[in-house]
Design a protein around this motif. Structure first.
Motif, PDB file in Angstrom:
ATOM      1  N   ARG A  45      35.544  34.714  43.459  1.00 54.41           N
ATOM      2  CA  ARG A  45      36.586  34.250  42.546  1.00 54.41           C
ATOM      3  C   ARG A  45      36.649  35.166  41.334  1.00 54.41           C
ATOM      4  O   ARG A  45      35.640  35.524  40.758  1.00 54.41           O
ATOM      5  N   VAL A  46      37.850  35.489  40.962  1.00 49.70           N
ATOM      6  CA  VAL A  46      38.074  36.313  39.783  1.00 49.70           C
ATOM      7  C   VAL A  46      38.340  35.375  38.612  1.00 49.70           C
ATOM      8  O   VAL A  46      39.095  34.410  38.733  1.00 49.70           O
ATOM      9  N   ALA A  47      37.722  35.647  37.498  1.00 48.03           N
ATOM     10  CA  ALA A  47      37.917  34.801  36.322  1.00 48.03           C
ATOM     11  C   ALA A  47      39.369  34.899  35.855  1.00 48.03           C
ATOM     12  O   ALA A  47      39.923  35.985  35.716  1.00 48.03           O
ATOM     13  N   GLU A  48      39.976  33.735  35.634  1.00 46.37           N
ATOM     14  CA  GLU A  48      41.367  33.709  35.182  1.00 46.37           C
ATOM     15  C   GLU A  48      41.415  33.996  33.685  1.00 46.37           C
ATOM     16  O   GLU A  48      40.533  33.590  32.937  1.00 46.37           O
ATOM     17  N   PRO A  49      42.463  34.659  33.237  1.00 45.91           N
ATOM     18  CA  PRO A  49      42.562  34.936  31.791  1.00 45.91           C
ATOM     19  C   PRO A  49      42.781  33.646  31.011  1.00 45.91           C
ATOM     20  O   PRO A  49      43.300  32.657  31.532  1.00 45.91           O
ATOM     21  N   GLU A  50      42.377  33.664  29.762  1.00 41.21           N
ATOM     22  CA  GLU A  50      42.519  32.492  28.897  1.00 41.21           C
ATOM     23  C   GLU A  50      44.002  32.214  28.649  1.00 41.21           C
ATOM     24  O   GLU A  50      44.758  33.110  28.286  1.00 41.21           O
ATOM     25  N   ARG A  51      44.409  30.954  28.870  1.00 42.00           N
ATOM     26  CA  ARG A  51      45.804  30.569  28.673  1.00 42.00           C
ATOM     27  C   ARG A  51      45.972  29.864  27.339  1.00 42.00           C
ATOM     28  O   ARG A  51      45.063  29.224  26.848  1.00 42.00           O
ATOM     29  N   GLU A  52      47.158  29.979  26.784  1.00 39.94           N
ATOM     30  CA  GLU A  52      47.456  29.244  25.568  1.00 39.94           C
ATOM     31  C   GLU A  52      47.699  27.783  25.921  1.00 39.94           C
ATOM     32  O   GLU A  52      47.952  27.430  27.068  1.00 39.94           O
ATOM     33  N   SER A  53      47.608  26.929  24.944  1.00 40.72           N
ATOM     34  CA  SER A  53      47.767  25.498  25.162  1.00 40.72           C
ATOM     35  C   SER A  53      49.186  25.182  25.628  1.00 40.72           C
ATOM     36  O   SER A  53      50.163  25.784  25.171  1.00 40.72           O
TER      37      SER A  53
END
Length: 91
Positions: free
Chosen positions: A31-39
């Motif tokens: 699994r590739v870490a997903e980028p941080e999403r905004e709220s």
């Protein structure tokens, strides 16, 4: 026949454990870490909260928008909400 069924039932759990611990870490997908999403929260003080934005929730949101209300929608599928935002269906 009974012996072959009993043997396969007895060997299945150890073989599955061996497969998970010994083989899949080397050949399985990673699994590739997903980028941080905004709220996703756009309204901190909602007047109306709608659970679900599917077949029944979408017409209700359209009806509420025609009378000048913008509900906060709770939806489990964030991809569905992203699509609806791009289409202009959310407030």
């Amino acid at each position: 026949m009974i012996a072959s069924v009993a043997l396969s039932m007895a060997l299945s759990p150890p073989l599955l454990i061996f497969m998970q611990k010994g083989i899949l870490p080397y050949f399985g997908t990673r699994r590739v870490a997903e980028p941080e999403r905004e709220s996703d929260v756009q309204n901190d003080h909602p007047e109306i909260i709608l659970a679900g934005f599917g077949r029944f929730g979408h017409p209700i949101v359209r009806l509420l928008r025609t009378v000048g209300r913008c509900p906060t929608v709770l939806e489990m599928d964030s991809d569905h909400l992203d699509f609806l935002r791009r289409m202009g269906a959310t407030c």
